[in-house]
Design a protein around this motif. Structure first.
Motif, short mmCIF file in Angstrom:
data_model
loop_
_atom_site.label_atom_id
_atom_site.label_comp_id
_atom_site.label_asym_id
_atom_site.label_seq_id
_atom_site.Cartn_x
_atom_site.Cartn_y
_atom_site.Cartn_z
N PRO A 29 1.38 -25.59 -0.44
CA PRO A 29 1.67 -25.18 0.95
C PRO A 29 1.56 -23.67 1.14
CG PRO A 29 3.71 -25.64 -0.23
CD PRO A 29 2.59 -26.03 -1.16
N GLY A 30 1.18 -23.28 2.35
CA GLY A 30 1.09 -21.86 2.68
C GLY A 30 -0.08 -21.13 2.07
N ARG A 31 -1.04 -21.88 1.50
CA ARG A 31 -2.16 -21.23 0.78
C ARG A 31 -3.06 -20.41 1.69
NH1 ARG A 31 -2.58 -26.66 1.08
NH2 ARG A 31 -4.31 -27.55 2.28
N SER A 32 -3.13 -20.79 2.99
CA SER A 32 -4.05 -20.09 3.89
C SER A 32 -3.66 -18.63 4.12
CB SER A 32 -4.12 -20.82 5.23
OG SER A 32 -2.84 -20.83 5.85
N THR A 33 -2.40 -18.28 3.84
CA THR A 33 -1.95 -16.91 4.07
C THR A 33 -1.75 -16.13 2.77
OG1 THR A 33 0.37 -17.61 4.08
CG2 THR A 33 -0.78 -17.61 6.19
N MET A 34 -2.08 -16.74 1.63
CA MET A 34 -1.82 -16.09 0.34
C MET A 34 -2.92 -15.11 -0.05
SD MET A 34 -0.33 -19.16 -2.07
CE MET A 34 1.20 -20.01 -1.67
N THR A 35 -2.55 -14.09 -0.79
CA THR A 35 -3.51 -13.18 -1.39
C THR A 35 -4.09 -13.83 -2.64
OG1 THR A 35 -1.86 -12.12 -2.79
CG2 THR A 35 -2.17 -11.21 -0.57
N ARG A 36 -5.09 -13.19 -3.23
CA ARG A 36 -5.69 -13.73 -4.45
C ARG A 36 -4.64 -13.85 -5.55
NH1 ARG A 36 -7.67 -12.10 -9.17
NH2 ARG A 36 -9.51 -13.17 -10.04
N LEU A 80 0.83 -1.21 0.00
CA LEU A 80 0.00 0.00 0.00
C LEU A 80 0.86 1.26 0.00
CD1 LEU A 80 -2.75 1.46 0.29
CD2 LEU A 80 -2.53 1.17 2.77
N ILE A 81 1.91 1.26 0.85
CA ILE A 81 2.81 2.42 0.92
C ILE A 81 3.52 2.63 -0.42
CG2 ILE A 81 4.93 3.30 2.00
CD1 ILE A 81 4.04 1.83 4.56
N LYS A 82 3.98 1.53 -1.02
CA LYS A 82 4.67 1.62 -2.30
C LYS A 82 3.73 2.11 -3.39
CE LYS A 82 7.43 -1.16 -5.52
NZ LYS A 82 8.01 -2.52 -5.78
N ALA A 83 2.50 1.59 -3.40
CA ALA A 83 1.53 1.98 -4.43
C ALA A 83 1.13 3.44 -4.28
CB ALA A 83 0.30 1.07 -4.34
N LYS A 84 0.88 3.87 -3.04
CA LYS A 84 0.48 5.27 -2.83
C LYS A 84 1.61 6.23 -3.19
CE LYS A 84 -2.62 6.68 -0.29
NZ LYS A 84 -3.49 7.25 0.75
N GLY A 85 2.83 5.79 -2.91
CA GLY A 85 3.98 6.62 -3.27
C GLY A 85 4.12 6.77 -4.77
N ALA A 86 3.63 5.75 -5.52
CA ALA A 86 3.71 5.79 -6.99
C ALA A 86 2.41 6.27 -7.61
CB ALA A 86 4.05 4.40 -7.51
N GLY A 87 1.44 6.68 -6.77
CA GLY A 87 0.17 7.17 -7.28
C GLY A 87 -0.73 6.07 -7.81
N GLU A 88 -0.52 4.83 -7.34
CA GLU A 88 -1.31 3.70 -7.81
C GLU A 88 -2.31 3.27 -6.74
OE1 GLU A 88 1.64 0.84 -8.60
OE2 GLU A 88 2.46 1.84 -10.37
N THR A 89 -3.17 2.33 -7.08
CA THR A 89 -4.13 1.78 -6.14
C THR A 89 -3.83 0.30 -5.92
OG1 THR A 89 -5.70 1.23 -7.91
CG2 THR A 89 -5.95 3.38 -6.83
N VAL A 90 -4.35 -0.26 -4.84
CA VAL A 90 -4.14 -1.66 -4.53
C VAL A 90 -5.47 -2.37 -4.39
CG1 VAL A 90 -1.93 -1.30 -3.39
CG2 VAL A 90 -4.02 -1.19 -2.06
N GLU A 91 -5.43 -3.67 -4.56
CA GLU A 91 -6.65 -4.47 -4.46
C GLU A 91 -7.12 -4.55 -3.02
OE1 GLU A 91 -8.10 -9.09 -5.41
OE2 GLU A 91 -6.00 -8.49 -5.59
N LYS A 92 -8.41 -4.32 -2.80
CA LYS A 92 -8.97 -4.38 -1.46
C LYS A 92 -9.19 -5.83 -1.05
CE LYS A 92 -11.33 0.10 -1.45
NZ LYS A 92 -12.62 0.80 -1.24
N ALA A 93 -9.14 -6.08 0.25
CA ALA A 93 -9.37 -7.43 0.76
C ALA A 93 -10.84 -7.80 0.59
CB ALA A 93 -8.98 -7.51 2.23
N GLU A 94 -11.09 -9.10 0.48
CA GLU A 94 -12.46 -9.56 0.36
C GLU A 94 -13.17 -9.43 1.70
OE1 GLU A 94 -12.79 -13.44 -1.25
OE2 GLU A 94 -11.73 -12.96 -3.11
#
Length: 322
Positions: A300-307, A224-238
């Motif tokens: 493995p590790g799928r429970s913590t992954m983003t979309r 989020l910090i990186k995207a806002k610094g670049a004027g971009e948006t990020v995907e919202k959580a479900e």
């Protein structure tokens, strides 16, 4: 090389060894400064006299206990004078089975090391004896103006110190938490539902591997910090999942059990081909659908992954299967 947060003498019986206690964990929480909205002006917390509004120097501050009628003033040096264990000793009172200590009592973990190579023999003796006995030493000591109850145990060739909550610090859940089910177990569901719930727990069994989990929220904050610094948006959580309707509990348990069992079988053989062959492109699937595919593929590790991470992992999995 880390500096010890406490140094002193560890004693058990008539045996003693000089030790240092070191912080065992580190926080990766991203810290923000406070700014006034619309500006880059920092907001500072200051020690201010509430009557005069003037800032007060730290050396001019004393502790005060409110009796309800007046303040009883206490100097920092007076607290040091009455602190137990001023001789800097961590004396073990006795040894207990670690399983006897309820997990709710554990607070923080520290590493314990000998203060000098000449003390490694005594240190190693205690570490190996504790490991063989599968017991923990219980002690109290003072660190940074506070007395601690601790458990000393052996872990992979090193002594670790676990600070514990005092018994009177543990709150009674029956007094603190509303709407808990009856202690008798009544109203917890039918015997059929209970059996299915137990089967679901067994089907979702896994080997504990902390490396499979990571703090994905901090990753998202960084993104989020990186995207806002670049004027971009990020995907919202479900949105969070809706609560299970008690009326549909049996059917929900059955569906969950079928999914868990099906995922387990597919993960053990041929599941990747099935997951890949269901037709829909990955970028058109919801996170829940991607997670279901990841379960089937045994990722493995799928429970913590983003979309996005689920989609990437599935793409890699499909490529390997091909």
């Amino acid at each position: 090389m880390a500096r010890p947060v406490w140094t002193g003498v560890l004693s058990f019986g008539l045996v003693s060894v000089p030790i240092g206690i070191y912080t065992a964990t580190d926080s990766h929480t991203i810290h923000f400064h406070q700014l006034q909205r619309g500006t880059s002006d920092r907001i500072r917390n200051r020690r201010v006299n509430e009557r005069t509004g003037e800032e007060v120097d730290l050396d001019d501050i004393v502790k005060g206990y409110d009796t309800g009628e007046e303040y009883v003033l206490v100097e920092p040096a007076e607290l040091d004078d009455i602190a137990p264990g001023r001789s800097k000793t961590l004396e073990i009172s006795g040894f207990v089975d670690l399983a006897e200590i309820d997990p709710i009592f554990f607070d923080r973990t520290y590493y314990v090391g000998p203060k000098g190579k000449e003390y490694t023999k005594v240190y190693a003796l205690l570490e190996k004896a504790l490991a063989k006995a599968e017991r923990a030493g219980v002690a109290t000591f003072v660190m940074r103006g506070r007395e601690y109850l601790v458990a000393l145990k052996a872990e992979d060739g090193i002594l670790t110190l676990h600070t514990l909550h005092w018994a009177d610090e543990i709150r009674d859940p029956r007094e603190e938490v509303p709407d808990l089910p009856a202690a008798s177990g009544r109203g917890t569901g039918s015997s059929r539902e209970m059996k299915m719930a137990e089967q679901l727990i067994t089907a979702l069994g896994m080997r504990w591997d902390p490396e499979e989990f990571r703090d994905t929220y901090q990753d998202k904050v960084s993104a989020l910090i990186k995207a806002k610094g670049a004027g971009e948006t990020v995907e919202k959580a479900e949105a969070a999942a809706e609560a299970t309707n008690v009326v549909d509990l049996t059917e929900t348990l059955r569906a969950s059990l079928e999914r868990a069992r099906g995922g387990g079988r597919r993960a053990r053989g041929g599941g990747r081909r099935k997951a890949a062959a269901s037709g829909k492109p990955l970028d058109s699937l919801t996170k829940a659908e991607l997670y279901e595919r990841a379960t089937a593929a045994g990722i493995p590790g799928r429970s913590t992954m983003t979309r996005a991470e689920l989609a990437e992992a599935l793409t890699s999995s499909d490529s390997e299967a091909a």
